[in-house]
Design an enzyme around this catalytic site. Structure first.
Site, PDB file in Angstrom:
ATOM      1  N   GLN A  45       0.826  -1.213   0.000  1.00  0.00           N
ATOM      2  CA  GLN A  45       0.000   0.000   0.000  1.00  0.00           C
ATOM      3  C   GLN A  45       0.862   1.266   0.000  1.00  0.00           C
ATOM      4  O   GLN A  45       1.781   1.403   0.803  1.00  0.00           O
ATOM      5  CB  GLN A  45      -0.902  -0.013   1.233  1.00  0.00           C
ATOM      6  CG  GLN A  45      -1.926   1.095   1.273  1.00  0.00           C
ATOM      7  CD  GLN A  45      -2.816   0.954   2.493  1.00  0.00           C
ATOM      8  OE1 GLN A  45      -2.497   1.496   3.542  1.00  0.00           O
ATOM      9  NE2 GLN A  45      -3.924   0.253   2.355  1.00  0.00           N
ATOM     10  N   CYS A  74      -6.956   7.444   4.082  1.00  0.00           N
ATOM     11  CA  CYS A  74      -6.329   7.922   5.315  1.00  0.00           C
ATOM     12  C   CYS A  74      -6.849   9.313   5.668  1.00  0.00           C
ATOM     13  O   CYS A  74      -6.729  10.253   4.881  1.00  0.00           O
ATOM     14  CB  CYS A  74      -4.815   7.965   5.159  1.00  0.00           C
ATOM     15  SG  CYS A  74      -3.966   8.547   6.650  1.00  0.00           S
ATOM     16  N   HIS A 141     -14.313   1.920   2.965  1.00  0.00           N
ATOM     17  CA  HIS A 141     -14.473   2.185   4.392  1.00  0.00           C
ATOM     18  C   HIS A 141     -15.723   3.061   4.525  1.00  0.00           C
ATOM     19  O   HIS A 141     -15.739   4.185   4.028  1.00  0.00           O
ATOM     20  CB  HIS A 141     -13.245   2.905   4.927  1.00  0.00           C
ATOM     21  CG  HIS A 141     -13.251   3.097   6.414  1.00  0.00           C
ATOM     22  ND1 HIS A 141     -12.100   3.291   7.143  1.00  0.00           N
ATOM     23  CD2 HIS A 141     -14.257   3.132   7.316  1.00  0.00           C
ATOM     24  CE1 HIS A 141     -12.403   3.439   8.421  1.00  0.00           C
ATOM     25  NE2 HIS A 141     -13.712   3.355   8.545  1.00  0.00           N
TER      26      HIS A 141
END
Length: 300
Positions: A45, A74, A141
């Site tokens: 990643q 993030c 997410h």
């Protein structure tokens, strides 16, 4: 990763690497990225905002992994300062360029991890744009960029379901995954092909096994792995703090000692002593209290 694989993790990701530093600094690469023949399937990643720089970084690992992932999820302040992660999610042309560049330039597939928007239709369009650019898998997410820290809140699985229904590539669901029961429920409610757990898996590497493994068994197992696959002491210390998370408020002296240990041998000695004390404390409890603790472990 090795410990997680032993307890049911089918696919593992590396930590998020800064693509610019990874591309330019051999010492950074050697320190932060290590793998072996058993560490598969593996996705490496990266974060960054320059397509060519991310490609350059990814070329160093394409022969040692099954895919390269762009972390677009993030939410940390460092990601805002560095202009990467979820702070790119409004720059669709840039994201499309990054995905397309990696898709065309790598031997292995490119995947992405994203967060959702408050408007589900925008989330769906976002996912389809990334698919069109060449991503071959998507992890969603189900939280907004703003849902972090004290404002984390619950992930919205209904948004993940909408993405699953809208794209043709595999979708992995992420958010609200603390137990094996959560995994099963999330798969059923979203239609995703798989489940990702991040923070909860660091606290409980046996999560995907559905078993409650005592900490005094998990920690020695992890320490044996760390001997076979050496890592910087700070990395090992960090994992021990995660593994011992529920214990350290009761054993504050051990928390201090773990924080100041200067060698693997010292860390191991402190960890072994703490394991024994936790084990003794648990066995001294009434059967009712033991059942209560085990039950809570299934729910957290």
């Amino acid at each position: 990763r090795a410990l997680g694989r032993r307890y049911g993790a089918d696919l593992c990701y590396t930590p998020m690497f800064n693509s610019k530093i990874f591309a330019e600094n051999e010492q950074y690469r050697n320190l932060h990225f290590t793998t072996n023949q058993h560490d598969h399937p593996l996705i490496v990643q990266f974060c960054g905002d320059n397509p060519e720089t991310i490609l350059k970084a990814a070329k160093f690992v394409e022969d040692q992994c099954e895919a390269v992932d762009i972390n677009l999820g993030c939410p940390q302040h460092i990601a805002k300062r560095g202009h990467y992660g979820s702070y790119l999610q409004d720059e669709w042309e840039l994201i499309a360029s990054i995905v397309k560049t990696l898709h065309e330039g790598l031997k292995v597939p490119v995947t992405c991890k994203i967060r959702v928007f408050s408007d589900v239709e925008r989330t769906v369009k976002y996912a389809k744009m990334i698919e069109s650019a060449g991503a071959q898998m998507l992890t969603v997410h189900g939280r907004l960029r703003e849902q972090k820290g004290h404002n984390t809140g619950l992930a919205d699985w209904s948004q993940i379901k909408r993405v699953v229904e809208a794209v043709k590539i595999p979708v992995i669901a992420n958010g609200n995954i603390l137990t094996i029961e959560d995994c099963e429920r999330c798969l059923k409610e979203t239609g995703a092909v798989g489940i990702m757990s991040a923070e909860a898996h660091l606290y409980n590497p046996a999560l995907f096994s559905g078993k409650i493994i005592p900490i005094w068994e998990l920690v020695p197992e992890y320490l044996l792995i760390s001997k076979d696959h050496p890592a910087p002491l700070s990395f090992i210390r960090g994992h021990l703090f995660k593994l011992f998370r529920k214990c350290l408020n009761s054993f504050t002296d051990h928390r201090t000692k773990l924080g100041s240990a200067s060698s693997l041998e010292e860390l191991e000695s402190i960890a072994q002593d703490l394991c024994e004390k936790v084990k003794e404390a648990f066995h001294a409890l009434s059967e009712e209290k033991k059942e209560e603790i085990v039950s809570s472990s299934h729910q957290e």
